[in-house]
Design a protein around this motif. Structure first.
Motif, PDB file in Angstrom:
ATOM      1  N   ARG A   1       1.078  -1.230  -0.197  1.00  0.00           N
ATOM      2  CA  ARG A   1       0.067  -0.047   0.030  1.00  0.00           C
ATOM      3  C   ARG A   1       0.867   1.149   0.008  1.00  0.00           C
ATOM      4  O   ARG A   1       1.938   1.379   0.556  1.00  0.00           O
ATOM      5  N   PHE A   2       0.126   2.376  -0.416  1.00  0.00           N
ATOM      6  CA  PHE A   2       0.865   3.756  -0.591  1.00  0.00           C
ATOM      7  C   PHE A   2      -0.172   4.637  -0.373  1.00  0.00           C
ATOM      8  O   PHE A   2      -1.370   4.465  -0.745  1.00  0.00           O
TER       9      PHE A   2
ATOM     10  N   LYS B   1       0.051  -1.546  -4.902  1.00  0.00           N
ATOM     11  CA  LYS B   1       0.961  -2.086  -5.905  1.00  0.00           C
ATOM     12  C   LYS B   1       1.121  -3.820  -5.707  1.00  0.00           C
ATOM     13  O   LYS B   1       1.454  -4.273  -4.453  1.00  0.00           O
ATOM     14  N   VAL B   2       0.616  -4.357  -6.809  1.00  0.00           N
ATOM     15  CA  VAL B   2       0.899  -5.873  -6.531  1.00  0.00           C
ATOM     16  C   VAL B   2       1.847  -6.285  -7.508  1.00  0.00           C
ATOM     17  O   VAL B   2       1.418  -5.884  -8.812  1.00  0.00           O
ATOM     18  N   LEU B   3       2.605  -7.510  -7.201  1.00  0.00           N
ATOM     19  CA  LEU B   3       3.318  -8.186  -8.237  1.00  0.00           C
ATOM     20  C   LEU B   3       3.254  -9.736  -7.675  1.00  0.00           C
ATOM     21  O   LEU B   3       3.297 -10.150  -6.559  1.00  0.00           O
TER      22      LEU B   3
ATOM     23  N   ASP C   1      10.332  -2.568  -8.555  1.00  0.00           N
ATOM     24  CA  ASP C   1       9.796  -2.533  -7.173  1.00  0.00           C
ATOM     25  C   ASP C   1       8.949  -1.195  -6.958  1.00  0.00           C
ATOM     26  O   ASP C   1       8.892  -0.389  -7.712  1.00  0.00           O
ATOM     27  N   SER C   2       8.221  -1.437  -5.630  1.00  0.00           N
ATOM     28  CA  SER C   2       7.119  -0.222  -5.761  1.00  0.00           C
ATOM     29  C   SER C   2       7.773   1.017  -5.362  1.00  0.00           C
ATOM     30  O   SER C   2       7.374   1.864  -5.785  1.00  0.00           O
ATOM     31  N   ALA C   3       8.980   1.039  -4.752  1.00  0.00           N
ATOM     32  CA  ALA C   3       9.556   2.337  -4.371  1.00  0.00           C
ATOM     33  C   ALA C   3      10.133   3.022  -5.637  1.00  0.00           C
ATOM     34  O   ALA C   3       9.959   4.186  -5.876  1.00  0.00           O
TER      35      ALA C   3
ATOM     36  N   GLU D   1       5.413  14.330  -6.084  1.00  0.00           N
ATOM     37  CA  GLU D   1       4.425  14.172  -5.093  1.00  0.00           C
ATOM     38  C   GLU D   1       5.117  13.174  -3.998  1.00  0.00           C
ATOM     39  O   GLU D   1       5.473  12.259  -4.079  1.00  0.00           O
ATOM     40  N   PRO D   2       4.928  13.824  -2.683  1.00  0.00           N
ATOM     41  CA  PRO D   2       5.189  13.044  -1.626  1.00  0.00           C
ATOM     42  C   PRO D   2       4.118  11.740  -1.257  1.00  0.00           C
ATOM     43  O   PRO D   2       3.044  11.724  -1.121  1.00  0.00           O
ATOM     44  N   VAL D   3       4.850  10.430  -1.267  1.00  0.00           N
ATOM     45  CA  VAL D   3       3.933   9.228  -1.032  1.00  0.00           C
ATOM     46  C   VAL D   3       4.787   8.584   0.031  1.00  0.00           C
ATOM     47  O   VAL D   3       5.915   8.286  -0.058  1.00  0.00           O
ATOM     48  N   ARG D   4       3.845   8.021   0.926  1.00  0.00           N
ATOM     49  CA  ARG D   4       4.151   7.242   2.001  1.00  0.00           C
ATOM     50  C   ARG D   4       4.030   5.695   1.515  1.00  0.00           C
ATOM     51  O   ARG D   4       2.929   5.479   1.398  1.00  0.00           O
ATOM     52  N   LEU D   5       4.990   4.900   1.627  1.00  0.00           N
ATOM     53  CA  LEU D   5       4.970   3.459   1.182  1.00  0.00           C
ATOM     54  C   LEU D   5       5.062   2.559   2.391  1.00  0.00           C
ATOM     55  O   LEU D   5       5.742   2.721   3.337  1.00  0.00           O
ATOM     56  N   PHE D   6       4.204   1.887   2.596  1.00  0.00           N
ATOM     57  CA  PHE D   6       3.806   1.014   3.741  1.00  0.00           C
ATOM     58  C   PHE D   6       4.784  -0.360   3.460  1.00  0.00           C
ATOM     59  O   PHE D   6       4.963  -0.801   2.519  1.00  0.00           O
ATOM     60  N   ASP D   7       4.736  -1.068   4.519  1.00  0.00           N
ATOM     61  CA  ASP D   7       5.310  -2.254   4.286  1.00  0.00           C
ATOM     62  C   ASP D   7       4.690  -3.374   3.361  1.00  0.00           C
ATOM     63  O   ASP D   7       3.478  -3.199   3.381  1.00  0.00           O
ATOM     64  N   ALA D   8       5.177  -4.334   2.754  1.00  0.00           N
ATOM     65  CA  ALA D   8       4.753  -5.134   1.776  1.00  0.00           C
ATOM     66  C   ALA D   8       3.957  -6.419   2.452  1.00  0.00           C
ATOM     67  O   ALA D   8       4.754  -6.864   3.481  1.00  0.00           O
ATOM     68  N   ASP D   9       2.954  -6.738   1.791  1.00  0.00           N
ATOM     69  CA  ASP D   9       2.502  -8.000   2.793  1.00  0.00           C
ATOM     70  C   ASP D   9       2.452  -9.393   1.346  1.00  0.00           C
ATOM     71  O   ASP D   9       2.318  -8.879   0.176  1.00  0.00           O
ATOM     72  N   GLU D  10       2.771 -10.178   2.053  1.00  0.00           N
ATOM     73  CA  GLU D  10       3.057 -11.361   1.075  1.00  0.00           C
ATOM     74  C   GLU D  10       1.825 -12.132   0.553  1.00  0.00           C
ATOM     75  O   GLU D  10       0.965 -12.268   1.166  1.00  0.00           O
ATOM     76  N   VAL D  11       1.932 -12.333  -0.735  1.00  0.00           N
ATOM     77  CA  VAL D  11       0.898 -13.138  -1.163  1.00  0.00           C
ATOM     78  C   VAL D  11       1.559 -14.624  -1.852  1.00  0.00           C
ATOM     79  O   VAL D  11       2.370 -14.746  -2.183  1.00  0.00           O
ATOM     80  N   ARG D  12       0.443 -15.479  -1.661  1.00  0.00           N
ATOM     81  CA  ARG D  12       0.912 -16.888  -2.100  1.00  0.00           C
ATOM     82  C   ARG D  12      -0.192 -17.765  -2.532  1.00  0.00           C
ATOM     83  O   ARG D  12      -1.419 -17.566  -2.067  1.00  0.00           O
ATOM     84  N   PHE D  13      -0.095 -18.615  -3.323  1.00  0.00           N
ATOM     85  CA  PHE D  13      -1.035 -19.671  -3.896  1.00  0.00           C
ATOM     86  C   PHE D  13      -1.331 -20.679  -2.699  1.00  0.00           C
ATOM     87  O   PHE D  13      -0.376 -21.081  -2.245  1.00  0.00           O
ATOM     88  N   GLN D  14      -2.534 -20.682  -2.494  1.00  0.00           N
ATOM     89  CA  GLN D  14      -2.957 -21.752  -1.555  1.00  0.00           C
ATOM     90  C   GLN D  14      -4.320 -22.193  -1.697  1.00  0.00           C
ATOM     91  O   GLN D  14      -5.326 -21.299  -1.782  1.00  0.00           O
ATOM     92  N   CYS D  15      -4.677 -23.363  -2.123  1.00  0.00           N
ATOM     93  CA  CYS D  15      -6.043 -23.667  -2.202  1.00  0.00           C
ATOM     94  C   CYS D  15      -6.807 -23.887  -0.925  1.00  0.00           C
ATOM     95  O   CYS D  15      -6.341 -24.328  -0.010  1.00  0.00           O
TER      96      CYS D  15
END
Length: 292
Positions: free
Chosen positions: A11-12, A23-25, A206-208, A218-232
């Motif tokens: 998030r930012f 932002k998602v990757l 990368d996000s930054a 533009e001043p933008v604050r970037l937050f810590d990333a959260d992990e995404v993973r495949f899981q059924c």
């Protein structure tokens, strides 16, 4: 943090405007989804965009649950769906993909509907639907936002069969800038800058770095990333529950024909086997005794 995460959502926040972003990757999570099925390149690309979009949208969930993005069409792909939950676990499926060889969205998904379904673990299910139009998945989601959101929202998506990603921008309720005209000017300015975004930038930067490229002043604050993973989310318990909805006589007939019932998960290809003794409670006393 993004330099050590292969799959993330980050998030930012614009410091001087009531606008937030995401932002998602997707790398391994995307590969894990594609590895289960042999999708043609066009389908694989669409799957990536759907997965990225599901993650972007699910980050708005303020509760435990899941969000499903699903398209039904008369095109080569009858159904395409991707799912993300509050833990950013993703999965997806494309039905009828064996004959889906086209590269264009118009041929793969045409004359159908795009549905966004939110299912809280506790609470009421919600679904929003928009007609599938010509163009990208992002454009269809923008149309959904226009008809359902009071505040502005825009989305950008990209996928190339190896990586998938996207960005989401949303207006926030007036706090920093209460004047409507100024709010609109800021929103349109940020959109103009973001519309210069290229697919390769979404997938490789990368996000930054990306935010610095798009919004250098533009001043933008970037937050810590959260992990995404495949899981059924499939399980033996859930599969047993699905079988319990069938009539005992139907289950008994299946057991007589096959000896045991095998259930395959479309998302992860896991097989669940059920013997007559596993279904005794569902079958009832009389049916469970059959063949004994």
């Amino acid at each position: 943090m993004t330099d050590i995460l292969r799959d993330y959502s980050q998030r930012f926040l614009f410091e001087e405007a009531d606008i937030r972003g995401e932002k998602v990757l997707l790398d391994k999570a995307y590969w894990d989804t594609l590895a289960i099925h042999q999708y043609a390149p066009g389908v694989a690309r669409l799957m990536g965009e759907f997965l990225a979009a599901a993650v972007l949208l699910s980050n708005n969930l303020k509760f435990e649950g899941r969000l499903t993005l699903q398209a039904r069409s008369d095109g080569q792909l009858p159904l395409l769906m991707a799912e993300s939950n509050h833990q950013l676990h993703v999965r997806g499926i494309a039905r009828g993909s064996e004959q889906a060889t086209a590269n264009s969205n118009e041929e793969l998904l045409s004359n159908g509907q795009l549905a966004i379904t939110v299912e809280p673990l506790k609470g009421q299910r919600y679904q929003g639907i928009v007609a599938l139009q010509e163009g990208s998945v992002a454009h269809n989601l923008d149309a959904y936002f226009r008809q359902s959101e009071q505040l502005g929202s825009r989305i950008w998506l990209a996928a190339d069969g190896e990586r998938a990603g996207g960005m989401l921008l949303q207006q926030l309720p007036a706090q920093l800038v209460p004047e409507p005209g100024q709010r609109l000017d800021q929103w349109e300015h940020v959109l103009t800058l973001t519309d210069t975004l290229r697919d390769e930038e979404i997938l490789t930067l990368d996000s930054a770095t990306l935010l610095g490229l798009l919004y250098p002043e533009e001043p933008v604050r970037l937050f810590d990333a959260d992990e995404v993973r495949f899981q059924c989310s499939c399980s033996r318990k859930r599969t047993h529950g699905a079988l319990s909805t069938l009539h005992p006589a139907e289950l008994n007939e299946m057991l007589q024909e096959m000896g045991r019932i095998t259930m395959d998960c479309e998302f992860c290809n896991t097989q669940y086997h059920f013997e007559r003794t596993d279904l005794a409670e569902v079958l009832g006393v009389d049916e469970a005794k059959t063949l004994h």
